[in-house]
Design a protein around this motif. Structure first.
Motif, PDB file in Angstrom:
ATOM      1  N   LEU A  59       0.810  -1.215   0.000  1.00 26.30           N
ATOM      2  CA  LEU A  59       0.000   0.000   0.000  1.00 26.30           C
ATOM      3  C   LEU A  59       0.850   1.274   0.000  1.00 26.30           C
ATOM      4  CD1 LEU A  59      -2.856   1.114  -0.020  1.00 26.30           C
ATOM      5  CD2 LEU A  59      -2.862   1.010   2.479  1.00 26.30           C
ATOM      6  N   PRO A  60       1.893   1.392   0.832  1.00 23.01           N
ATOM      7  CA  PRO A  60       2.733   2.598   0.753  1.00 23.01           C
ATOM      8  C   PRO A  60       3.340   2.828  -0.620  1.00 23.01           C
ATOM      9  CG  PRO A  60       3.177   1.424   2.798  1.00 23.01           C
ATOM     10  CD  PRO A  60       2.281   0.542   1.978  1.00 23.01           C
ATOM     11  N   THR A  61       3.778   1.746  -1.277  1.00 17.30           N
ATOM     12  CA  THR A  61       4.348   1.894  -2.625  1.00 17.30           C
ATOM     13  C   THR A  61       3.302   2.396  -3.614  1.00 17.30           C
ATOM     14  OG1 THR A  61       5.912   0.098  -2.183  1.00 17.30           O
ATOM     15  CG2 THR A  61       5.524   0.675  -4.486  1.00 17.30           C
ATOM     16  N   ALA A  62       2.094   1.824  -3.536  1.00 23.27           N
ATOM     17  CA  ALA A  62       1.020   2.260  -4.439  1.00 23.27           C
ATOM     18  C   ALA A  62       0.626   3.709  -4.158  1.00 23.27           C
ATOM     19  CB  ALA A  62      -0.188   1.333  -4.287  1.00 23.27           C
ATOM     20  N   LEU A  63       0.576   4.078  -2.877  1.00 19.70           N
ATOM     21  CA  LEU A  63       0.243   5.462  -2.510  1.00 19.70           C
ATOM     22  C   LEU A  63       1.272   6.438  -3.068  1.00 19.70           C
ATOM     23  CD1 LEU A  63      -0.940   5.067   1.195  1.00 19.70           C
ATOM     24  CD2 LEU A  63      -2.314   5.944  -0.696  1.00 19.70           C
ATOM     25  N   TRP A  64       2.532   6.112  -2.926  1.00 20.55           N
ATOM     26  CA  TRP A  64       3.574   7.000  -3.429  1.00 20.55           C
ATOM     27  C   TRP A  64       3.501   7.132  -4.947  1.00 20.55           C
ATOM     28  CZ3 TRP A  64       6.608  10.854  -3.169  1.00 20.55           C
ATOM     29  CH2 TRP A  64       7.690  10.995  -4.025  1.00 20.55           C
ATOM     30  N   THR A  65       3.293   6.018  -5.626  1.00 25.15           N
ATOM     31  CA  THR A  65       3.210   6.054  -7.088  1.00 25.15           C
ATOM     32  C   THR A  65       2.041   6.919  -7.555  1.00 25.15           C
ATOM     33  OG1 THR A  65       4.159   3.829  -7.228  1.00 25.15           O
ATOM     34  CG2 THR A  65       2.963   4.629  -9.151  1.00 25.15           C
ATOM     35  N   SER A  66       0.881   6.761  -6.917  1.00 24.24           N
ATOM     36  CA  SER A  66      -0.299   7.510  -7.335  1.00 24.24           C
ATOM     37  C   SER A  66      -0.211   8.978  -6.942  1.00 24.24           C
ATOM     38  CB  SER A  66      -1.558   6.885  -6.723  1.00 24.24           C
ATOM     39  OG  SER A  66      -1.796   5.598  -7.244  1.00 24.24           O
ATOM     40  N   PHE A  67       0.191   9.252  -5.715  1.00 18.41           N
ATOM     41  CA  PHE A  67       0.142  10.632  -5.235  1.00 18.41           C
ATOM     42  C   PHE A  67       1.307  11.478  -5.731  1.00 18.41           C
ATOM     43  CE2 PHE A  67      -3.214   9.201  -2.555  1.00 18.41           C
ATOM     44  CZ  PHE A  67      -3.987  10.349  -2.372  1.00 18.41           C
ATOM     45  N   ARG A  68       2.330  10.856  -6.255  1.00 18.45           N
ATOM     46  CA  ARG A  68       3.375  11.642  -6.900  1.00 18.45           C
ATOM     47  C   ARG A  68       2.804  12.357  -8.121  1.00 18.45           C
ATOM     48  NH1 ARG A  68       8.464   8.543  -9.374  1.00 18.45           N
ATOM     49  NH2 ARG A  68       6.662   7.471 -10.251  1.00 18.45           N
ATOM     50  N   SER A  69       2.057  11.628  -8.940  1.00 19.61           N
ATOM     51  CA  SER A  69       1.414  12.264 -10.097  1.00 19.61           C
ATOM     52  C   SER A  69       0.280  13.184  -9.662  1.00 19.61           C
ATOM     53  CB  SER A  69       0.892  11.194 -11.061  1.00 19.61           C
ATOM     54  OG  SER A  69      -0.018  10.323 -10.414  1.00 19.61           O
ATOM     55  N   TYR A  70      -0.415  12.835  -8.576  1.00 15.78           N
ATOM     56  CA  TYR A  70      -1.519  13.667  -8.093  1.00 15.78           C
ATOM     57  C   TYR A  70      -1.018  15.044  -7.666  1.00 15.78           C
ATOM     58  CZ  TYR A  70      -5.374  15.228  -5.097  1.00 15.78           C
ATOM     59  OH  TYR A  70      -6.381  15.951  -4.515  1.00 15.78           O
ATOM     60  N   LEU A  71       0.059  15.085  -6.903  1.00 12.83           N
ATOM     61  CA  LEU A  71       0.577  16.359  -6.414  1.00 12.83           C
ATOM     62  C   LEU A  71       1.051  17.246  -7.565  1.00 12.83           C
ATOM     63  CD1 LEU A  71       2.565  15.126  -3.275  1.00 12.83           C
ATOM     64  CD2 LEU A  71       0.363  16.316  -3.321  1.00 12.83           C
ATOM     65  N   VAL A  72       1.749  16.653  -8.519  1.00 15.76           N
ATOM     66  CA  VAL A  72       2.217  17.438  -9.665  1.00 15.76           C
ATOM     67  C   VAL A  72       1.031  17.928 -10.497  1.00 15.76           C
ATOM     68  CG1 VAL A  72       3.574  17.374 -11.790  1.00 15.76           C
ATOM     69  CG2 VAL A  72       4.423  16.235  -9.732  1.00 15.76           C
ATOM     70  N   GLY A  73       0.079  17.038 -10.755  1.00 15.78           N
ATOM     71  CA  GLY A  73      -1.089  17.425 -11.552  1.00 15.78           C
ATOM     72  C   GLY A  73      -1.928  18.495 -10.876  1.00 15.78           C
ATOM     73  N   MET A  74      -2.125  18.379  -9.556  1.00 14.99           N
ATOM     74  CA  MET A  74      -2.911  19.383  -8.844  1.00 14.99           C
ATOM     75  C   MET A  74      -2.207  20.735  -8.843  1.00 14.99           C
ATOM     76  SD  MET A  74      -5.831  18.266  -7.953  1.00 14.99           S
ATOM     77  CE  MET A  74      -6.201  19.733  -7.001  1.00 14.99           C
ATOM     78  N   LEU A 209      -2.725   2.925  -6.939  1.00 21.82           N
ATOM     79  CA  LEU A 209      -3.936   2.475  -6.250  1.00 21.82           C
ATOM     80  C   LEU A 209      -4.950   1.881  -7.212  1.00 21.82           C
ATOM     81  CD1 LEU A 209      -4.402   5.451  -3.744  1.00 21.82           C
ATOM     82  CD2 LEU A 209      -3.583   3.147  -3.225  1.00 21.82           C
ATOM     83  N   GLY A 210      -5.113   2.505  -8.375  1.00 22.72           N
ATOM     84  CA  GLY A 210      -6.062   1.975  -9.347  1.00 22.72           C
ATOM     85  C   GLY A 210      -5.679   0.590  -9.820  1.00 22.72           C
ATOM     86  N   SER A 211      -4.398   0.381 -10.080  1.00 22.85           N
ATOM     87  CA  SER A 211      -3.930  -0.946 -10.490  1.00 22.85           C
ATOM     88  C   SER A 211      -4.126  -1.959  -9.367  1.00 22.85           C
ATOM     89  CB  SER A 211      -2.455  -0.861 -10.876  1.00 22.85           C
ATOM     90  OG  SER A 211      -1.950  -2.130 -11.219  1.00 22.85           O
ATOM     91  N   LEU A 212      -3.936  -1.521  -8.125  1.00 20.62           N
ATOM     92  CA  LEU A 212      -4.146  -2.423  -6.986  1.00 20.62           C
ATOM     93  C   LEU A 212      -5.615  -2.845  -6.900  1.00 20.62           C
ATOM     94  CD1 LEU A 212      -2.275  -3.569  -4.821  1.00 20.62           C
ATOM     95  CD2 LEU A 212      -2.973  -1.691  -3.315  1.00 20.62           C
ATOM     96  N   LEU A 213      -6.517  -1.926  -7.191  1.00 21.03           N
ATOM     97  CA  LEU A 213      -7.938  -2.274  -7.217  1.00 21.03           C
ATOM     98  C   LEU A 213      -8.247  -3.287  -8.319  1.00 21.03           C
ATOM     99  CD1 LEU A 213      -9.660   1.206  -6.644  1.00 21.03           C
ATOM    100  CD2 LEU A 213      -9.752  -0.772  -5.132  1.00 21.03           C
ATOM    101  N   ILE A 214      -7.628  -3.107  -9.471  1.00 22.72           N
ATOM    102  CA  ILE A 214      -7.875  -4.011 -10.593  1.00 22.72           C
ATOM    103  C   ILE A 214      -7.397  -5.423 -10.263  1.00 22.72           C
ATOM    104  CG2 ILE A 214      -7.244  -4.541 -12.974  1.00 22.72           C
ATOM    105  CD1 ILE A 214      -7.114  -1.559 -13.519  1.00 22.72           C
ATOM    106  N   THR A 215      -6.168  -5.537  -9.753  1.00 23.13           N
ATOM    107  CA  THR A 215      -5.616  -6.862  -9.463  1.00 23.13           C
ATOM    108  C   THR A 215      -6.392  -7.557  -8.346  1.00 23.13           C
ATOM    109  OG1 THR A 215      -3.991  -5.825  -7.974  1.00 23.13           O
ATOM    110  CG2 THR A 215      -3.308  -6.249 -10.243  1.00 23.13           C
TER     111      THR A 215
END
Length: 257
Positions: A59-74, A209-215
Protein backbone atom coordinates in the motif's frame (compact mmCIF):
# COMPACT_ATOMS: atom_id res chain seq x y z
CA UNK A 1 -21.62 34.25 20.63
CA UNK A 2 -20.00 33.10 23.87
CA UNK A 3 -17.18 30.57 24.07
CA UNK A 4 -19.46 28.24 26.03
CA UNK A 5 -22.04 28.16 23.22
CA UNK A 6 -19.34 27.58 20.61
CA UNK A 7 -17.89 24.72 22.67
CA UNK A 8 -21.32 23.11 23.02
CA UNK A 9 -21.94 23.34 19.28
CA UNK A 10 -18.57 21.79 18.47
CA UNK A 11 -19.13 19.04 21.01
CA UNK A 12 -22.54 18.30 19.52
CA UNK A 13 -21.07 18.27 15.99
CA UNK A 14 -18.24 15.88 16.89
CA UNK A 15 -20.65 13.68 18.83
CA UNK A 16 -22.80 13.41 15.71
CA UNK A 17 -19.75 12.47 13.63
CA UNK A 18 -18.76 9.81 16.18
CA UNK A 19 -22.25 8.31 16.31
CA UNK A 20 -22.38 8.21 12.52
CA UNK A 21 -19.00 6.45 12.29
CA UNK A 22 -19.99 3.87 14.91
CA UNK A 23 -23.30 3.22 13.18
CA UNK A 24 -21.62 2.84 9.77
CA UNK A 25 -18.96 0.50 11.15
CA UNK A 26 -21.60 -1.63 12.86
CA UNK A 27 -23.69 -1.93 9.69
CA UNK A 28 -20.57 -2.79 7.65
CA UNK A 29 -19.59 -5.51 10.13
CA UNK A 30 -23.07 -7.05 10.30
CA UNK A 31 -23.64 -7.01 6.54
CA UNK A 32 -20.19 -8.53 5.94
CA UNK A 33 -20.81 -11.31 8.43
CA UNK A 34 -23.94 -12.39 6.56
CA UNK A 35 -22.57 -12.03 3.00
CA UNK A 36 -20.37 -14.26 0.87
CA UNK A 37 -16.68 -13.41 1.21
CA UNK A 38 -16.42 -13.05 -2.58
CA UNK A 39 -19.05 -10.32 -2.49
CA UNK A 40 -18.46 -8.42 0.76
CA UNK A 41 -16.39 -8.88 3.91
CA UNK A 42 -16.75 -7.51 7.46
CA UNK A 43 -14.96 -4.37 8.57
CA UNK A 44 -12.67 -6.39 10.85
CA UNK A 45 -11.43 -8.49 7.91
CA UNK A 46 -10.94 -5.33 5.84
CA UNK A 47 -8.85 -3.67 8.55
CA UNK A 48 -6.79 -6.86 8.98
CA UNK A 49 -6.05 -6.92 5.25
CA UNK A 50 -5.25 -3.19 5.39
CA UNK A 51 -2.63 -3.82 8.09
CA UNK A 52 -1.11 -6.57 5.96
CA UNK A 53 -0.91 -4.28 2.91
CA UNK A 54 0.83 -1.63 5.00
CA UNK A 55 3.19 -4.12 6.66
CA UNK A 56 4.42 -5.69 3.41
CA UNK A 57 4.86 -2.31 1.73
CA UNK A 58 2.28 -2.86 -1.00
CA UNK A 59 0.00 0.00 0.00
CA UNK A 60 2.73 2.60 0.75
CA UNK A 61 4.35 1.89 -2.62
CA UNK A 62 1.02 2.26 -4.44
CA UNK A 63 0.24 5.46 -2.51
CA UNK A 64 3.57 7.00 -3.43
CA UNK A 65 3.21 6.05 -7.09
CA UNK A 66 -0.30 7.51 -7.34
CA UNK A 67 0.14 10.63 -5.24
CA UNK A 68 3.38 11.64 -6.90
CA UNK A 69 1.41 12.26 -10.10
CA UNK A 70 -1.52 13.67 -8.09
CA UNK A 71 0.58 16.36 -6.41
CA UNK A 72 2.22 17.44 -9.67
CA UNK A 73 -1.09 17.43 -11.55
CA UNK A 74 -2.91 19.38 -8.84
CA UNK A 75 -0.16 22.00 -8.67
CA UNK A 76 -0.35 22.54 -12.44
CA UNK A 77 -4.16 22.58 -12.43
CA UNK A 78 -4.39 25.14 -9.62
CA UNK A 79 -1.86 27.55 -11.09
CA UNK A 80 -3.13 27.22 -14.65
CA UNK A 81 -6.81 27.33 -13.65
CA UNK A 82 -6.37 30.45 -11.48
CA UNK A 83 -4.39 32.26 -14.18
CA UNK A 84 -6.83 31.40 -16.97
CA UNK A 85 -9.83 32.30 -14.79
CA UNK A 86 -8.43 35.74 -14.04
CA UNK A 87 -7.49 36.24 -17.67
CA UNK A 88 -10.96 35.33 -18.96
CA UNK A 89 -12.58 37.59 -16.38
CA UNK A 90 -10.46 40.60 -17.34
CA UNK A 91 -10.41 40.16 -21.12
CA UNK A 92 -13.84 40.21 -22.72
CA UNK A 93 -12.55 39.19 -26.16
CA UNK A 94 -10.87 36.06 -24.76
CA UNK A 95 -13.96 35.24 -22.71
CA UNK A 96 -16.23 35.54 -25.72
CA UNK A 97 -13.92 33.41 -27.86
CA UNK A 98 -13.11 30.60 -25.42
CA UNK A 99 -16.02 30.37 -22.98
CA UNK A 100 -18.10 28.04 -25.23
CA UNK A 101 -15.16 25.63 -25.43
CA UNK A 102 -14.62 25.80 -21.67
CA UNK A 103 -18.26 25.01 -20.94
CA UNK A 104 -18.34 22.22 -23.52
CA UNK A 105 -15.23 20.56 -22.07
CA UNK A 106 -16.51 21.00 -18.51
CA UNK A 107 -19.73 19.21 -19.46
CA UNK A 108 -17.84 16.37 -21.16
CA UNK A 109 -17.30 13.19 -19.07
CA UNK A 110 -13.57 13.36 -18.49
CA UNK A 111 -13.15 9.57 -18.41
CA UNK A 112 -14.17 9.53 -22.08
CA UNK A 113 -11.10 11.64 -22.91
CA UNK A 114 -8.59 9.21 -21.38
CA UNK A 115 -8.38 6.82 -24.41
CA UNK A 116 -7.82 9.88 -26.62
CA UNK A 117 -5.02 11.09 -24.34
CA UNK A 118 -3.63 7.55 -24.28
CA UNK A 119 -3.46 7.49 -28.08
CA UNK A 120 -1.71 10.88 -28.14
CA UNK A 121 0.66 10.64 -25.18
CA UNK A 122 1.08 6.94 -24.41
CA UNK A 123 1.75 5.55 -20.95
CA UNK A 124 3.96 6.82 -18.17
CA UNK A 125 4.11 9.53 -15.53
CA UNK A 126 3.26 12.64 -17.55
CA UNK A 127 0.18 11.24 -19.30
CA UNK A 128 -1.21 10.49 -15.80
CA UNK A 129 -0.41 14.06 -14.79
CA UNK A 130 -2.26 15.37 -17.84
CA UNK A 131 -5.36 13.33 -16.92
CA UNK A 132 -5.33 14.72 -13.38
CA UNK A 133 -4.93 18.27 -14.73
CA UNK A 134 -7.89 17.77 -17.06
CA UNK A 135 -10.06 16.57 -14.17
CA UNK A 136 -9.02 19.30 -11.71
CA UNK A 137 -8.59 22.33 -13.98
CA UNK A 138 -12.13 23.47 -14.67
CA UNK A 139 -13.53 24.01 -11.14
CA UNK A 140 -10.59 26.30 -10.36
CA UNK A 141 -10.97 28.20 -13.63
CA UNK A 142 -14.74 28.68 -13.37
CA UNK A 143 -14.78 29.70 -9.70
CA UNK A 144 -11.87 32.09 -10.17
CA UNK A 145 -13.52 33.64 -13.21
CA UNK A 146 -16.82 34.04 -11.35
CA UNK A 147 -15.06 35.71 -8.43
CA UNK A 148 -13.08 38.10 -10.60
CA UNK A 149 -16.20 39.06 -12.56
CA UNK A 150 -18.17 39.76 -9.37
CA UNK A 151 -15.81 42.49 -8.14
CA UNK A 152 -17.76 45.64 -7.37
CA UNK A 153 -17.07 48.29 -10.05
CA UNK A 154 -16.60 50.85 -7.27
CA UNK A 155 -13.44 49.07 -6.13
CA UNK A 156 -11.95 49.24 -9.61
CA UNK A 157 -12.99 52.90 -9.96
CA UNK A 158 -11.21 53.79 -6.71
CA UNK A 159 -8.08 52.01 -7.92
CA UNK A 160 -8.18 53.97 -11.18
CA UNK A 161 -8.73 57.25 -9.31
CA UNK A 162 -5.42 56.62 -7.58
CA UNK A 163 -3.83 56.03 -11.00
CA UNK A 164 -3.08 52.39 -10.26
CA UNK A 165 -1.47 50.45 -13.06
CA UNK A 166 -3.05 47.28 -14.41
CA UNK A 167 -0.55 45.22 -12.40
CA UNK A 168 -1.46 47.12 -9.20
CA UNK A 169 -5.18 46.57 -9.86
CA UNK A 170 -4.57 42.85 -10.18
CA UNK A 171 -2.30 42.70 -7.12
CA UNK A 172 -4.32 44.87 -4.71
CA UNK A 173 -7.92 44.41 -5.86
CA UNK A 174 -8.60 41.50 -8.19
CA UNK A 175 -6.43 38.74 -6.68
CA UNK A 176 -7.33 39.41 -2.99
CA UNK A 177 -11.03 39.67 -3.78
CA UNK A 178 -10.94 36.46 -5.85
CA UNK A 179 -9.13 34.31 -3.27
CA UNK A 180 -12.32 33.05 -1.51
CA UNK A 181 -13.76 31.95 -4.85
CA UNK A 182 -10.44 30.35 -5.78
CA UNK A 183 -10.41 28.30 -2.57
CA UNK A 184 -13.91 27.05 -3.38
CA UNK A 185 -12.59 25.85 -6.73
CA UNK A 186 -9.59 24.27 -5.00
CA UNK A 187 -11.88 22.32 -2.65
CA UNK A 188 -13.85 20.96 -5.60
CA UNK A 189 -10.70 20.22 -7.59
CA UNK A 190 -9.11 18.20 -4.79
CA UNK A 191 -11.90 15.63 -5.07
CA UNK A 192 -12.05 15.69 -8.87
CA UNK A 193 -8.29 15.33 -9.07
CA UNK A 194 -8.47 12.26 -6.84
CA UNK A 195 -11.01 10.72 -9.22
CA UNK A 196 -8.71 11.57 -12.11
CA UNK A 197 -5.79 9.93 -10.33
CA UNK A 198 -7.66 6.63 -9.91
CA UNK A 199 -8.94 6.77 -13.50
CA UNK A 200 -5.40 7.39 -14.77
CA UNK A 201 -4.14 4.42 -12.76
CA UNK A 202 -6.83 2.25 -14.32
CA UNK A 203 -5.99 3.17 -17.90
CA UNK A 204 -2.38 4.34 -17.93
CA UNK A 205 -0.46 2.57 -15.19
CA UNK A 206 0.58 -0.90 -14.14
CA UNK A 207 1.00 0.23 -10.54
CA UNK A 208 -0.65 2.65 -8.12
CA UNK A 209 -3.94 2.48 -6.25
CA UNK A 210 -6.06 1.98 -9.35
CA UNK A 211 -3.93 -0.95 -10.49
CA UNK A 212 -4.15 -2.42 -6.99
CA UNK A 213 -7.94 -2.27 -7.22
CA UNK A 214 -7.87 -4.01 -10.59
CA UNK A 215 -5.62 -6.86 -9.46
CA UNK A 216 -7.59 -7.44 -6.25
CA UNK A 217 -10.89 -7.57 -8.16
CA UNK A 218 -9.40 -10.01 -10.70
CA UNK A 219 -8.33 -12.28 -7.82
CA UNK A 220 -11.73 -11.86 -6.11
CA UNK A 221 -9.84 -10.56 -3.06
CA UNK A 222 -12.72 -8.53 -1.66
CA UNK A 223 -10.92 -7.70 1.58
CA UNK A 224 -8.02 -6.11 -0.30
CA UNK A 225 -10.33 -4.27 -2.66
CA UNK A 226 -12.32 -2.81 0.24
CA UNK A 227 -9.11 -1.96 2.13
CA UNK A 228 -7.81 0.06 -0.83
CA UNK A 229 -11.22 1.69 -1.33
CA UNK A 230 -11.35 2.61 2.35
CA UNK A 231 -7.90 4.17 2.10
CA UNK A 232 -8.91 6.25 -0.91
CA UNK A 233 -12.11 7.34 0.86
CA UNK A 234 -10.26 8.46 3.99
CA UNK A 235 -7.71 10.38 1.93
CA UNK A 236 -10.52 12.05 0.01
CA UNK A 237 -12.25 13.07 3.25
CA UNK A 238 -9.01 14.53 4.61
CA UNK A 239 -8.41 16.50 1.41
CA UNK A 240 -11.96 17.83 1.44
CA UNK A 241 -11.61 18.86 5.09
CA UNK A 242 -8.41 20.75 4.29
CA UNK A 243 -10.12 22.45 1.35
CA UNK A 244 -13.11 23.36 3.49
CA UNK A 245 -10.88 24.89 6.18
CA UNK A 246 -9.08 27.01 3.58
CA UNK A 247 -12.39 28.06 2.07
CA UNK A 248 -13.80 29.07 5.46
CA UNK A 249 -10.67 31.02 6.35
CA UNK A 250 -10.58 33.10 3.19
CA UNK A 251 -14.36 33.63 3.12
CA UNK A 252 -14.19 35.02 6.65
CA UNK A 253 -11.22 37.16 5.69
CA UNK A 254 -13.03 38.59 2.66
CA UNK A 255 -16.08 39.79 4.57
CA UNK A 256 -13.87 41.22 7.28
CA UNK A 257 -14.95 38.98 10.13
Amino acid sequence: MTAHVVTKRRLRMWSGYLVGLILGATVWQLVGMHTSSQTFVPLAATLTRLRQLVADGTLPTALWTSFRSYLVGMAIALVLGAFCGLLLARRRLLRTAFEPYVMALYATPMVALIPFLLAMLGFGFWPKVVVIVVFAFFPVLLNTQRGAQSIAPELLDVARCYRSSEWDVWRHVIVPYTLPFLTTGVRQSLARGLVGMIAADYFLSSDGLGSLLITSSERFDTAEMLAVTLTITVIGLVLMAIGRLAESYFARWRVGE
